[in-house]
Write an enzyme that holds these catalytic residues in place. Structure first.
Site, PDB file in Angstrom:
ATOM      1  N   CYS A 133       4.997   1.591 -14.838  1.00 53.64           N
ATOM      2  CA  CYS A 133       5.529   0.336 -14.308  1.00 53.64           C
ATOM      3  C   CYS A 133       4.427  -0.555 -13.744  1.00 53.64           C
ATOM      4  O   CYS A 133       3.947  -0.339 -12.629  1.00 53.64           O
ATOM      5  CB  CYS A 133       6.568   0.629 -13.230  1.00 53.64           C
ATOM      6  SG  CYS A 133       7.294  -0.862 -12.531  1.00 53.64           S
ATOM      7  N   CYS A 136       5.393  -2.434 -10.607  1.00 52.66           N
ATOM      8  CA  CYS A 136       5.359  -1.612  -9.384  1.00 52.66           C
ATOM      9  C   CYS A 136       3.921  -1.339  -8.934  1.00 52.66           C
ATOM     10  O   CYS A 136       3.623  -1.387  -7.749  1.00 52.66           O
ATOM     11  CB  CYS A 136       6.014  -0.245  -9.610  1.00 52.66           C
ATOM     12  SG  CYS A 136       7.542  -0.258 -10.523  1.00 52.66           S
ATOM     13  N   ASP A 137       3.051  -1.002  -9.867  1.00 55.96           N
ATOM     14  CA  ASP A 137       1.766  -0.416  -9.489  1.00 55.96           C
ATOM     15  C   ASP A 137       0.523  -1.240  -9.854  1.00 55.96           C
ATOM     16  O   ASP A 137      -0.577  -0.885  -9.447  1.00 55.96           O
ATOM     17  CB  ASP A 137       1.634   0.978 -10.146  1.00 55.96           C
ATOM     18  CG  ASP A 137       2.687   1.939  -9.608  1.00 55.96           C
ATOM     19  OD1 ASP A 137       3.004   1.844  -8.420  1.00 55.96           O
ATOM     20  OD2 ASP A 137       3.204   2.761 -10.398  1.00 55.96           O
TER      21      ASP A 137
END
Ligand code: NAP
Length: 311
Positions: A133, A136-137
């Site tokens: 992701c 997300c990261d």
């Protein structure tokens, strides 16, 4: 007889539980193999509204569970293996633990699992330089080279997004042509920060002394040659598999990739009384907040369904 059984304990499942519990439906949640869902495999979540300092994924899920339980949600850890509509219009759920549950309505929130390559050390590396992701990261890897694996729309979208942070994005694809839509492919190929690495498979994740990703080994699928690429993070974007295998034989309509089809104006499936929420029905947005929002919608739909049934 339960009013509502929620299958799954990610953002969608817990949000459905909070709403149906507060509506006095006394929901039962059946948790599957990965309690807490995909967020339990991430570290810090910076884009969930209400947490300006960020929140650790597993902590967020624990807080959602506590909130659901505070209003009377019950949780059992048992894998659902089948869902069947009975003659009286209710449902029987069978589980791996050998239990049968009867319920008036079902909310399916079993999520989707990102595919991985199946390399030996990938479990330990998730959260240590291996992720699925970019949203997300990605921000955790500023000014360092990273790899995206895949050649579809997801891989292109991730690669494009990562150019905001990374010093360089290597797009490693097993063929010499992207599968992605033309517009996405053109955008990626025109981006100077993205370097396609064609005809290549990642065969090994290499780690530093602290167990973090530091490089990958590549195998050229045409020449058979091996090489190494130093990178701090690998984003795997080779597709997701919705967790809908247990619905085989249930009559619930899914699309060609296995995602549950929702009706155009609600979270209802084609079978009255079965609703879905989150990534199990969404291959487009796949965010914690969209799953939570969809969980709320499914709860409201289920609540109305139960009320209409009893009227
Ligand atoms: P996808 O289209 O199935 O692409 C998966 C990619 O991963 C392919 O390029 C495939 O290679 C590669 N791959 C699969 N298994 C592999 C393996 N074991 N090793 C190495 N590479 C592997 O999946 P997706 O990109 O997640 O997209 C899924 C669906 O969502 C598609 O319909 C897509 O259009 C849609 N989507 C749309 C958007 C958007 O419109 N913004 C964004 C994301 C996704 P091959 O090409 O060689 O098969």
């Amino acid at each position: 007889m339960e009013n509502v059984i929620i299958i799954g304990t990610g953002c969608a499942g817990w949000t459905s539980a909070i709403y149906t519990a507060r509506a006095n439906l006394n929901p039962l949640v059946l948790a599957g193999e990965q309690p807490g869902g995909q967020l339990t495999t991430t570290t810090e979540v910076e884009n969930f509204p209400g947490f300006p300092e960020g929140v650790i994924g597993p902590d967020l899920m624990m807080r959602m569970q506590q909130q659901a339980e505070k209003f009377g949600t019950r949780v059992e850890y048992d894998m659902v293996t089948s869902v069947e509509k009975t003659e009286d219009g209710n449902f029987t759920l069978k589980t791996a633990g050998g239990n049968d549950y009867q319920t008036k309505t079902v909310i399916i929130a079993t999520g989707a699992s990102p595919r991985h390559l199946g390399l030996s050390n990938e479990k330990e590396l998730i959260g240590r330089g291996l992720t699925s992701c970019a949203t997300c990261d990605g921000a955790f890897y500023p000014d360092v080279p990273v790899v995206v694996i895949g050649g579809g729309d997801s891989a292109c979208e991730e690669a494009d997004f990562l150019t905001r942070f990374a010093s360089k994005v290597y797009l490693v694809h097993r063929r010499d042509e992207l599968r992605a839509s033309k517009i996405m492919a053109d955008r990626v190929l025109a981006n100077e920060k993205i370097e396609p690495v064609w005809n290549s498979q990642v065969t090994e994740y290499l780690t530093d002394s602290e167990g973090h990703m530091c490089a990958v080994t590549l195998n050229n699928t045409v020449t058979g040659e091996s090489s190494e690429l130093n990178v701090k993070c690998v984003f795997v974007a080779i597709g997701h598999d919705p967790n809908t295998g247990f619905l085989k034989g249930s009559g619930v309509d899914v699309d060609e990739n296995g995602y549950i089809l929702q009706s155009s104006h609600s979270t209802s499936s084609n079978i009255e009384g079965i609703f879905s929420a989150g990534d199990v029905a969404d291959h487009v947005y796949r965010q914690a907040i969209t799953a939570a929002g969809n969980g709320c919608q499914a709860a409201l739909d289920a609540e109305r369904y139960v009320a209409a049934k009893e009227a």
